[in-house]
Design a protein around this motif. Sequence first.
Motif, PDB file in Angstrom:
ATOM      1  N   LEU A   1      93.352 -15.703 -23.200  1.00  0.00           N
ATOM      2  CA  LEU A   1      91.901 -15.662 -23.026  1.00  0.00           C
ATOM      3  C   LEU A   1      91.469 -16.584 -21.890  1.00  0.00           C
ATOM      4  N   PHE A   2      92.110 -17.744 -21.790  1.00  0.00           N
ATOM      5  CA  PHE A   2      91.801 -18.717 -20.728  1.00  0.00           C
ATOM      6  C   PHE A   2      92.143 -18.166 -19.348  1.00  0.00           C
ATOM      7  N   MET A   3      93.024 -17.186 -19.284  1.00  0.00           N
ATOM      8  CA  MET A   3      93.392 -16.602 -17.995  1.00  0.00           C
ATOM      9  C   MET A   3      92.222 -15.889 -17.317  1.00  0.00           C
ATOM     10  N   THR A   4      91.311 -15.323 -18.093  1.00  0.00           N
ATOM     11  CA  THR A   4      90.186 -14.620 -17.461  1.00  0.00           C
ATOM     12  C   THR A   4      89.251 -15.590 -16.736  1.00  0.00           C
ATOM     13  N   PRO A   5      88.871 -16.735 -17.304  1.00  0.00           N
ATOM     14  CA  PRO A   5      88.209 -17.738 -16.462  1.00  0.00           C
ATOM     15  C   PRO A   5      89.063 -18.174 -15.272  1.00  0.00           C
ATOM     16  N   GLY A   6      90.387 -18.178 -15.457  1.00  0.00           N
ATOM     17  CA  GLY A   6      91.269 -18.474 -14.316  1.00  0.00           C
ATOM     18  C   GLY A   6      91.110 -17.457 -13.201  1.00  0.00           C
ATOM     19  N   VAL A   7      91.024 -16.179 -13.572  1.00  0.00           N
ATOM     20  CA  VAL A   7      90.752 -15.127 -12.587  1.00  0.00           C
ATOM     21  C   VAL A   7      89.418 -15.382 -11.902  1.00  0.00           C
ATOM     22  N   ALA A   8      88.413 -15.785 -12.691  1.00  0.00           N
ATOM     23  CA  ALA A   8      87.088 -16.059 -12.130  1.00  0.00           C
ATOM     24  C   ALA A   8      87.155 -17.171 -11.088  1.00  0.00           C
TER      25      ALA A   8
ATOM     26  N   ALA B   1      96.395 -22.126 -10.832  1.00  0.00           N
ATOM     27  CA  ALA B   1      97.054 -23.029 -11.779  1.00  0.00           C
ATOM     28  C   ALA B   1      96.739 -22.631 -13.223  1.00  0.00           C
ATOM     29  N   ILE B   2      95.479 -22.273 -13.486  1.00  0.00           N
ATOM     30  CA  ILE B   2      95.097 -21.834 -14.831  1.00  0.00           C
ATOM     31  C   ILE B   2      95.832 -20.548 -15.201  1.00  0.00           C
ATOM     32  N   LEU B   3      95.944 -19.636 -14.227  1.00  0.00           N
ATOM     33  CA  LEU B   3      96.658 -18.393 -14.490  1.00  0.00           C
ATOM     34  C   LEU B   3      98.119 -18.651 -14.844  1.00  0.00           C
ATOM     35  N   TRP B   4      98.775 -19.492 -14.089  1.00  0.00           N
ATOM     36  CA  TRP B   4     100.181 -19.800 -14.375  1.00  0.00           C
ATOM     37  C   TRP B   4     100.320 -20.443 -15.745  1.00  0.00           C
ATOM     38  N   PHE B   5      99.412 -21.344 -16.062  1.00  0.00           N
ATOM     39  CA  PHE B   5      99.412 -21.988 -17.384  1.00  0.00           C
ATOM     40  C   PHE B   5      99.230 -20.945 -18.488  1.00  0.00           C
TER      41      PHE B   5
END
Length: 409
Positions: free
Chosen positions: A17-24, A212-216
């Motif tokens: 779920l956190f990946m979508t803010p990462g995309v943003a 970085a958020i996406l990789w995490f």
Amino acid sequence: MDTGSIAWGVTATALVLFMTPGVAFFYGGLVKAKSVVSMMMMSFGALGLISVLWILYGFNMSAVGSPLEFAGNPFSDFGMTALASGESANTDLVGAAYGATFAIITIALISGAIADRAKFGSWMIFAGLFATIAYFPIAAWVWGGGWIMNLGTTLFGEDAGIGVIDYAGGTAVHINAGAAALALALVLGKRIGFQKGITKPHNVPLTLLGAAILWFGWFGFNAGAEWLNELANVGLIVVNTVGATAAAIIGWIVVEKFKDGKATSVGAASGAVAGLVAITPACANLTPGWALLLGIVAGAVCAIAVELKFKLGFDDSLDVVGIHLVGGLIGTLYLGFFATETGLFVGGGIEQLAVQAIAAFAVLVYSFIVAFVIGFAIEKTIGFRVKNEDEIAGVDTSVHGEEGYALVD
């Protein structure tokens, strides 16, 4: 199921779920300063809408009882009422929530292709329709008992031990999103003054934060489903997710250095995403050495592929096609050659490559057609693209009435 496995399922759901803010963040840093709110709102809009649709009927559509079915019955358990009251509700609902996060990010990824020029309301209509007609059925095909999941048995019989390998979404997520992105880029047309170098990322640190958020989060994306498998392959998945991504950074910046004379931080971030995309379908079915090679190949090829939009004349604003469609194809087809035991070059035959190719290109064609038809219909009715004067002035103020950066003396 033991509490540790359930805890990992919840954790993985939060990670994805956190990946979508990462995309943003990743996309937001790449656009103009006057478009950052619009760009990030497309991801958050998808997060809101697709979550609701998934709970109402999308989850029902994502599983079928026969490979001949197109999708599950959307009204079979509308709103998950029966699922929530079943004997295994605790684990079933965690699995449903985990599946929702994949649907959300698939739709959010598409938005990068139409940055700087799309109406938010039109995007939301597209997102809901595309999820319903494309993502939910494709999820059923790939993971929910559908024709792709059973393709190897259909073609070669049960004894052959061949099946389409897409552990975490090379076809269902990345090829799906990349093909849709290409369709929307063609429907909306080029930005005003489109040419190489016309726009530069307005906030490089924001893009690096997003990468970085996406990789995490990708550790939940790739290894999350292992909560249903008693974490049997989690070590291999984790090391491959690290290795392929790191190797793709090297592949991208080396090509960038030879091509443009400089290795850039945006290139390193893009290479990381390309590596993550490529390892997604393959994370549980490659030895670490072959995963490193996949990363190098994906990073280098995607670095070259992002230039195709200038040669072919389509305006994919943030290289969704060059990274997600091309990277997804590379990762999916690579398994035909190097998948452990069944790959052509590691003891198997041509069968694995055949089923990988059929699945990849079937999803590509279907997603492209669906996205093009929906996008074209929206453009010709209520309009999908903002007015030229609004594009020039900046879509943040014209569409949302906000500014990403309110500078005060």
